[in-house]
Write an enzyme that holds these catalytic residues in place. Sequence first.
Site, short mmCIF file in Angstrom:
data_model
loop_
_atom_site.label_atom_id
_atom_site.label_comp_id
_atom_site.label_asym_id
_atom_site.label_seq_id
_atom_site.Cartn_x
_atom_site.Cartn_y
_atom_site.Cartn_z
N LYS A 66 73.47 -11.70 33.66
CA LYS A 66 72.97 -13.08 33.67
C LYS A 66 73.48 -13.83 32.43
O LYS A 66 73.87 -14.99 32.53
CB LYS A 66 71.43 -13.07 33.71
CG LYS A 66 70.91 -12.70 35.09
CD LYS A 66 69.45 -12.29 35.10
CE LYS A 66 69.11 -11.71 36.47
NZ LYS A 66 67.78 -11.13 36.58
N GLN A 105 62.28 -10.76 33.57
CA GLN A 105 62.98 -9.66 34.25
C GLN A 105 61.98 -8.59 34.68
O GLN A 105 61.19 -8.12 33.87
CB GLN A 105 64.04 -9.07 33.29
CG GLN A 105 64.88 -7.98 33.88
CD GLN A 105 65.77 -8.47 35.03
OE1 GLN A 105 66.42 -9.49 34.93
NE2 GLN A 105 65.78 -7.73 36.11
N ASP A 155 63.52 -18.41 39.10
CA ASP A 155 63.54 -17.25 39.99
C ASP A 155 62.76 -17.52 41.28
O ASP A 155 62.82 -16.73 42.22
CB ASP A 155 62.90 -16.03 39.27
CG ASP A 155 63.92 -14.95 38.98
OD1 ASP A 155 65.02 -15.01 39.55
OD2 ASP A 155 63.60 -14.05 38.19
#
Length: 309
Positions: free
Chosen positions: A79, A123, A146
């Site tokens: 990322k 994450q 997300d």
Amino acid sequence: MKKVKKYYIICKNGERRYRDKIYKIGKMAVIIDGKSLAKKTRENLKIECEKLKDKGIIPKLAVIMVGDDPASKVYVRNKSKACDEIGVKYEEYILKDSITQKELIDLIHKLNEDKTVNGILLQSPIPNHLDIDEAFREISSEKDVDGFNPVNIGKLLLNQDTFVSCTPYGIMKMFEEYNIDLEGKNLVIIGRSNIVGKPLMACCLNNHATVTVCHSRTKGLKEKTKNADILIAAIGKSKFVTADMVKEGAVVIDVGINRGEDKKLTGDVDFEEVKKKASYITPVPGGVGPMTIAMLMNNVIKATINQNK
Ligand code: NDP
């Protein structure tokens, strides 16, 4: 989709996608090239990012990682690389395993309030003593790149504009690129997780597919998958989907990422056998994975534009 010659198809953007050579002697799927579609997506996003920079706006993504899970480290590194490539600022918060829920939520609140941060990503997985649902809920819905905040998931279900979670969004982009129309198709998803199966179900339903979602308690799985015009596997079990589970000519999307003892990556689909039966198939690696990161970048740029309107 327009078939021009026997060995290639013309995609929406005019590019030729070649069928595997074995197609000459029998049938063989078009390999959906997630890697090159992701590259093209990143190139377009870089242009968007430059336009923002011309206005003095630099998009920023803040990534929170708790502990040192090796797979998470790889995802986070990828990322960060994508941010560098596009021109998005990247800020990483690596927290100790022993962090308390309050400390995690305080950090999320701080990043919510920080006007220089446009997107926040937590994450997963995080240690069991922490409540990930609360953490996702506390990420501002405007910075939730997300798409895991319940507000954004609700909007997705209602088919309203939102941040679509990155893996389902990447799969929708693949369908679009390869002119795979979902309308009226029998579409089967194996997997009902909050991050893949469920948002994917909403995306496919919003695109007029008739969706069946299967999971570990599903009875007669093979009968269901054999009926699928489009089959999506998001299970986490190497080569779980075998050729006898697939309908002739089906589109097969493999979300799975499984690392064997030999460190080799495999998907949830027995690629070599299933590609002889499918009309389209995604490889692992080089399929859904790269698209997931590209769509994260898409969401960061979208968040930045929305926040600067
Ligand atoms: P989860 O473990 O959260 O979910 C797996 C799903 O598969 C569950 O719904 C489970 O059912 C179902 N399942 C397990 N065994 C069976 C079975 N025997 N028959 C039918 N269904 C079964 O995984 P994720 O959704 O997070 O991820 C799935 C895979 O996708 C993993 O390999 C992951 O690494 C990969 N992944 C890849 C991404 C990418 O970018 N390419 C992004 C995210 C994930 P139940 O709910 O009943 O337990």
